[in-house]
Design a protein around this motif. Structure first.
Motif, PDB file in Angstrom:
ATOM      1  N   PHE A  72      14.016  -0.170 114.469  1.00 41.79           N
ATOM      2  CA  PHE A  72      13.260   1.157 115.061  1.00 41.79           C
ATOM      3  C   PHE A  72      11.956   0.810 114.266  1.00 41.79           C
ATOM      4  CE2 PHE A  72      17.407   2.703 114.251  1.00 41.79           C
ATOM      5  CZ  PHE A  72      17.524   3.532 116.146  1.00 41.79           C
ATOM      6  N   ILE A  73      11.631   0.508 113.270  1.00 40.53           N
ATOM      7  CA  ILE A  73      10.500   0.152 112.181  1.00 40.53           C
ATOM      8  C   ILE A  73       9.338  -0.341 112.958  1.00 40.53           C
ATOM      9  CG2 ILE A  73       9.284   0.264 110.162  1.00 40.53           C
ATOM     10  CD1 ILE A  73      11.574   1.097 108.855  1.00 40.53           C
ATOM     11  N   LEU A  74       9.867  -2.076 113.192  1.00 42.93           N
ATOM     12  CA  LEU A  74       9.216  -2.783 113.375  1.00 42.93           C
ATOM     13  C   LEU A  74       8.793  -3.041 114.926  1.00 42.93           C
ATOM     14  CD1 LEU A  74      10.636  -5.842 111.404  1.00 42.93           C
ATOM     15  CD2 LEU A  74       8.166  -5.006 110.587  1.00 42.93           C
ATOM     16  N   PRO A  75       9.314  -2.667 115.942  1.00 48.96           N
ATOM     17  CA  PRO A  75       9.387  -2.570 117.067  1.00 48.96           C
ATOM     18  C   PRO A  75       7.767  -1.323 117.547  1.00 48.96           C
ATOM     19  CG  PRO A  75      11.275  -2.447 116.635  1.00 48.96           C
ATOM     20  CD  PRO A  75      11.022  -2.768 115.564  1.00 48.96           C
ATOM     21  N   LEU A  76       8.169   0.605 116.558  1.00 49.33           N
ATOM     22  CA  LEU A  76       6.994   0.324 116.715  1.00 49.33           C
ATOM     23  C   LEU A  76       5.782   0.499 115.974  1.00 49.33           C
ATOM     24  CD1 LEU A  76       9.437   3.940 115.972  1.00 49.33           C
ATOM     25  CD2 LEU A  76       7.852   3.474 118.078  1.00 49.33           C
ATOM     26  N   LEU A  77       5.625  -0.250 114.748  1.00 50.06           N
ATOM     27  CA  LEU A  77       4.916  -0.974 114.047  1.00 50.06           C
ATOM     28  C   LEU A  77       4.321  -1.959 115.412  1.00 50.06           C
ATOM     29  CD1 LEU A  77       5.518  -1.348 110.912  1.00 50.06           C
ATOM     30  CD2 LEU A  77       4.006   0.649 111.786  1.00 50.06           C
ATOM     31  N   GLY A  78       4.723  -3.015 116.141  1.00 52.51           N
ATOM     32  CA  GLY A  78       4.258  -3.762 116.975  1.00 52.51           C
ATOM     33  C   GLY A  78       3.712  -3.797 117.947  1.00 52.51           C
ATOM     34  N   SER A  79       3.871  -2.213 118.520  1.00 52.00           N
ATOM     35  CA  SER A  79       2.784  -1.441 119.339  1.00 52.00           C
ATOM     36  C   SER A  79       2.658  -1.118 119.232  1.00 52.00           C
ATOM     37  CB  SER A  79       4.470  -0.860 120.245  1.00 52.00           C
ATOM     38  OG  SER A  79       5.402  -1.602 121.023  1.00 52.00           O
ATOM     39  N   TYR A  80       2.215  -0.294 117.735  1.00 50.61           N
ATOM     40  CA  TYR A  80       1.022   0.741 117.114  1.00 50.61           C
ATOM     41  C   TYR A  80      -0.181  -0.498 117.224  1.00 50.61           C
ATOM     42  CZ  TYR A  80      -1.955   3.791 113.845  1.00 50.61           C
ATOM     43  OH  TYR A  80      -2.196   3.852 113.533  1.00 50.61           O
ATOM     44  N   ALA A  81      -0.082  -1.276 116.538  1.00 51.48           N
ATOM     45  CA  ALA A  81      -1.218  -2.501 116.430  1.00 51.48           C
ATOM     46  C   ALA A  81      -1.268  -3.342 117.779  1.00 51.48           C
ATOM     47  CB  ALA A  81      -0.273  -3.708 115.471  1.00 51.48           C
ATOM     48  N   ASP A  82      -0.601  -3.082 119.108  1.00 52.82           N
ATOM     49  CA  ASP A  82      -0.885  -3.733 120.460  1.00 52.82           C
ATOM     50  C   ASP A  82      -1.884  -2.777 121.405  1.00 52.82           C
ATOM     51  OD1 ASP A  82      -1.224  -5.863 121.716  1.00 52.82           O
ATOM     52  OD2 ASP A  82       0.274  -5.335 122.529  1.00 52.82           O
ATOM     53  N   SER A  83      -1.817  -1.458 121.095  1.00 57.44           N
ATOM     54  CA  SER A  83      -1.804  -0.649 121.263  1.00 57.44           C
ATOM     55  C   SER A  83      -3.449  -0.197 121.924  1.00 57.44           C
ATOM     56  CB  SER A  83      -1.505   0.543 121.410  1.00 57.44           C
ATOM     57  OG  SER A  83      -2.415   0.773 120.095  1.00 57.44           O
ATOM     58  N   GLY A  84      -4.353  -1.098 121.981  1.00 51.56           N
ATOM     59  CA  GLY A  84      -5.527  -0.849 122.276  1.00 51.56           C
ATOM     60  C   GLY A  84      -6.258   0.557 122.555  1.00 51.56           C
ATOM     61  N   HIS A  85      -6.153   2.033 122.407  1.00 49.86           N
ATOM     62  CA  HIS A  85      -6.184   2.820 121.955  1.00 49.86           C
ATOM     63  C   HIS A  85      -7.176   2.982 120.335  1.00 49.86           C
ATOM     64  CE1 HIS A  85      -4.580   4.403 125.350  1.00 49.86           C
ATOM     65  NE2 HIS A  85      -3.389   3.999 125.359  1.00 49.86           N
ATOM     66  N   ARG A  86      -8.115   4.170 120.265  1.00 47.18           N
ATOM     67  CA  ARG A  86      -8.740   4.150 119.050  1.00 47.18           C
ATOM     68  C   ARG A  86      -7.913   4.744 118.342  1.00 47.18           C
ATOM     69  NH1 ARG A  86     -14.701   4.776 120.674  1.00 47.18           N
ATOM     70  NH2 ARG A  86     -15.055   4.953 118.326  1.00 47.18           N
ATOM     71  N   THR A  87      -7.831   5.957 118.714  1.00 48.86           N
ATOM     72  CA  THR A  87      -6.912   7.820 117.799  1.00 48.86           C
ATOM     73  C   THR A  87      -5.496   6.980 117.222  1.00 48.86           C
ATOM     74  OG1 THR A  87      -6.037   8.804 119.501  1.00 48.86           O
ATOM     75  CG2 THR A  87      -8.879   8.785 118.738  1.00 48.86           C
ATOM     76  N   LEU A  88      -5.407   7.087 116.061  1.00 48.48           N
ATOM     77  CA  LEU A  88      -4.215   7.519 115.547  1.00 48.48           C
ATOM     78  C   LEU A  88      -3.345   7.872 116.516  1.00 48.48           C
ATOM     79  CD1 LEU A  88      -4.392   7.295 111.994  1.00 48.48           C
ATOM     80  CD2 LEU A  88      -4.575   5.831 112.779  1.00 48.48           C
ATOM     81  N   ARG A  89      -3.528   8.969 117.279  1.00 46.86           N
ATOM     82  CA  ARG A  89      -2.215   9.304 118.101  1.00 46.86           C
ATOM     83  C   ARG A  89      -2.016   9.266 119.743  1.00 46.86           C
ATOM     84  NH1 ARG A  89      -3.331  13.422 121.991  1.00 46.86           N
ATOM     85  NH2 ARG A  89      -1.842  14.591 122.809  1.00 46.86           N
ATOM     86  N   ASP A  90      -2.800   8.224 120.097  1.00 46.79           N
ATOM     87  CA  ASP A  90      -2.861   7.978 120.839  1.00 46.79           C
ATOM     88  C   ASP A  90      -2.059   6.827 120.736  1.00 46.79           C
ATOM     89  OD1 ASP A  90      -3.961   9.631 122.463  1.00 46.79           O
ATOM     90  OD2 ASP A  90      -6.199   8.905 122.362  1.00 46.79           O
TER      91      ASP A  90
END
Length: 711
Positions: free
Chosen positions: A108-126
């Motif tokens: 759960f935690i590491l997959p979410l954080l990996g995609s969060y760091a790789d998202s490319g969006h600017r805002t935290l919500r996006d």
């Protein structure tokens, strides 16, 4: 009386408690140093550092916790055996914290954080929404597959919370064990073989030269891809009207991080700089910019990754060639070391002579002995996997861990050996991750690892260690491992149904598949058959084609390395070498122990010429007086038996005749019937130019004159 017994037992574990705490501190310090080596600690956000630290520290602590559990569960107060043990309640709480925290980090935690760091969006919500969408698909697939197992568990064990808990733990264990057994089987063969091969200095240089064209091609591709993306950003920045105006700040941030020179912008293809081009849409949306930002981040880290890999390869090849060239003078100087150099190469306490002895003789023998030792360890692990079903007492691991077989206890020596076995099993599995080519472009880069890649590698380490630890425990006799807290906590839930009871016994036999595939290079045969490969094991596919250009041959790799050391590759955007590394090219003709040279590069490769490097040392040793380049090229491409025949002939042709053989004829005189008729006037054995023949020639009519034949 009972309270006094508890007090004495608690007091007796104080030494073990101190040892366990100190060991955890040492493990934590080692994990921090590892993070410092691969991640920029100051620029990496805390929401990545803390989970990655836990994902590495917890599996490392399992290597310590398993031996403690073995000694604690088999401990007998009547039999005094020195060991590190903890109370059963402490061991159980430690397993619960380690397992469930590792489970949460892995799934759960590491997959979410990996995609969060790789998202490319600017805002935290996006960013968070993008991470949920990316991982939600995978989680839905897992839950859909688990629903079938859930029905089976409820039918076998009834509908209660323990069945659900057992289902989750069993499915996670089975999937992780499948991956762990495959990777460990590959690593048990690849790791010792790599050490044995690297014991040969010339063979290591040849393999580096074979790998050079592949790494260089990937570097050029990464540079081209990054340049194309940065040209798109530059074109977006030039737009002053339309939908790009509302994202002007976002585009300016991307342009500020660009490393593209102005000269490349002016010479860009029209398909990119044209506003109506297909590379840039007419309507700029937030989704497009987020995708472009994500591609830019990956491309920049890919460029840094291959630059670091290329620099490391060139420096290692230069050092290896310097060792070969130093065989004539027995003095080794590496020149100025780069920050990425190993500790031994930067050690200045050694003199040139002792440095040569260390790198030319001591280190190769250490590699040879260590490779042989690890080969025996790999055979022992495979044997233990196969015999634990029939007779666990024949397991080599069990014989080395359980020394007090009559009492059935594990002592301190057995704990150390168990930690060593478990560490080698995990190392073999984790080193195979870099050989597998099914993980995308993820890689570990010194001081510059991408955040998503760091999360992914930490997740794999946490995922593989738990099943390998329990698989190691099953190598021991049942009367020992079934009493461990680890088995009561995890093994009891895995064996909750008839399907799971035999899984841990029969499935590890499949370790023979990756072992045989790696041992006999089945991956290379599959790659040649279908045109693709899953695992690339060093240079097995290249050793049969030592002279083929265009296939990443060693000649092409040698010229790429030489051109890089001479500074020609700096026009391609590659970091220039230090001045000390130029000794690689200037010292190639100093000795006669270097590897073969000659040939040219692939004609179609951009930026690669054909420098005049001269003939190979091997060919120079064979025919020093040969000036025909065609002859030299044909000699380089000859086979083993032809080369052996040429070497034998060269040995006899270049050997000087001993003096005692030359003076042997002076002790004997020719008989009169062998002497010429005019020997009186012209000396022994001599004769005038008009002599018609002497000795035996007189018996057959003498020697003919003017080219006629006498009958």
């Amino acid at each position: 009386m009972a309270s006094n017994t508890i007090t004495i037992a608690a007091a007796s574990s104080v030494g073990s408690d101190v040892f366990a705490v100190l060991s955890l501190l040492v493990i934590s310090l080692g994990v921090l140093l590892l993070l410092r080596h691969y991640l920029p600690l100051r620029s990496t956000p805390d929401y990545l550092l803390v989970p990655i630290f836990l994902a590495l520290a917890l599996p490392a602590s399992i290597i310590l916790l398993v031996p403690i559990d073995l000694a604690s569960s088999s401990r007998d107060e009547e039999v005094k055996v020195k060991a590190i043990w903890l109370p059963e309640r402490v061991v159980l709480v430690s397993w619960r914290i380690t397992y469930w925290l590792t489970f949460a980090l892995t799934w759960f935690i590491l997959p979410l954080l990996g995609s969060y760091a790789d998202s490319g969006h600017r805002t935290l919500r996006d960013r968070f929404l993008y991470s949920l969408r990316e991982n939600g698909r995978y989680q839905l697939i897992v839950l859909g597959s688990a629903s079938i197992g859930l029905v089976y568990f409820f039918v076998q064990s009834g509908f209660h919370l323990m069945s659900l808990k057992g289902l989750v733990m069993a499915l996670a264990y089975c999937w992780a064990l499948t991956l762990a057994i495959y990777l460990m089987g590959h690593g048990l063969v690849a790791l010792p073989r790599r050490l044995l091969r690297n014991a040969s200095i010339s063979g290591r240089l040849r393999r580096l030269q074979i790998q050079a064209p592949k790494v260089y091609d990937r570097l050029n591709d990464a540079i081209e891809e990054l340049g194309s993306l940065e040209l798109q950003v530059e074109q977006l920045r030039r737009r002053k009207t339309g939908s790009a105006v509302q994202f002007h700040d976002w585009i300016d941030e991307l342009a500020e991080m660009s490393t593209l020179p102005e000269s490349r912008v002016g010479s860009a293809p029209t398909g990119i700089l044209d506003p109506a081009g297909s590379s840039i849409p007419s309507v700029i949306t937030e989704r497009y910019l987020a995708d472009l930002t994500r591609k830019l981040q990956r491309a920049r880290h890919a460029r840094v990754r291959f630059i670091d890999e290329w620099d490391h390869l060139v420096e290692e090849a230069a050092d290896t060639q310097a060792i070969l060239d130093a065989h004539t003078s027995h003095r080794l100087e590496f020149g100025k070391s780069s920050p990425s150099s190993s500790f031994l190469s930067r050690l200045t306490l050694l003199t040139p002579y002792t440095r040569f002895q260390l790198h030319a003789h001591i280190i190769p023998y250490i590699r040879l002995m260590l490779g042989t030792f690890l080969s025996l360890a790999s055979i022992s692990i495979i044997w233990s996997e196969l015999v634990k079903i029939a007779n666990p007492k024949l397991s080599i691991i069990a014989l080395t861990v359980v020394h007090h077989r009559r009492q059935g206890t594990v002592g301190f020596a057995g704990q150390c050996i168990a930690s060593a076995w478990l560490l080698y099993m995990c190392t073999a599995a984790l080193t195979s991750i870099s050989d597998a080519k099914v993980w995308g472009n993820r890689a570990l880069v010194r001081r510059n690892t991408y955040g998503e890649s760091a999360c992914w590698y930490a997740m794999q380490i946490a995922k593989l260690t738990v099943p390998l630890a329990y698989n190691f425990v099953t190598f021991l006799p049942p009367e020992i491992y079934q009493e461990t807290t680890y088995h009561k906590f995890l093994g009891r839930l895995i064996n909750l149904t008839p399907l799971g009871k035999g899984f841990d016994y029969f499935f590890p036999i499949l370790i023979l598949i990756p072992v045989l595939a790696t041992l006999f290079n089945l991956y290379g045969k599959i790659k040649n058959l279908f045109g693709f490969g899953i695992l690339e094991v060093d240079d097995q596919g290249e050793e049969g084609n030592l002279s083929g250009y265009g296939t990443g041959g060693w000649r092409e790799g040698r010229e790429l390395i030489e051109r890089e050391l001479q500074g020609y590759s700096s026009t391609q955007g590659i970091a220039s070498r230090s001045a000390g590394l130029s000794n690689y090219s200037s010292g190639r003709t100093a000795g006669t122990t270097g590897t073969a040279d000659g040939g040219g590069a692939q004609a179609g490769r951009p930026g690669i010429g054909r420098p005049n490097t001269g003939t190979s040392l091997r060919v120079q040793d064979r025919y020093r007086d040969s000036d025909d380049p065609n002859r030299r090229d044909s000699l380089e491409d000859e086979g083993f038996f032809e080369g052996f025949a040429h070497r034998v002939r060269n040995t006899f042709e270049t050997t000087d005749t001993p003096r005692w053989v030359s003076n042997l004829g002076e002790s004997f005189k020719k008989p009169k019937w062998l002497a010429s008729s005019s020997s009186t006037g012209h000396g022994e054995g001599g004769g005038s130019s008009g002599n018609q023949g002497g000795g035996l020639a007189r018996w057959f009519g003498g020697r003919p004159t003017d080219g006629h034949v006498r009958l």
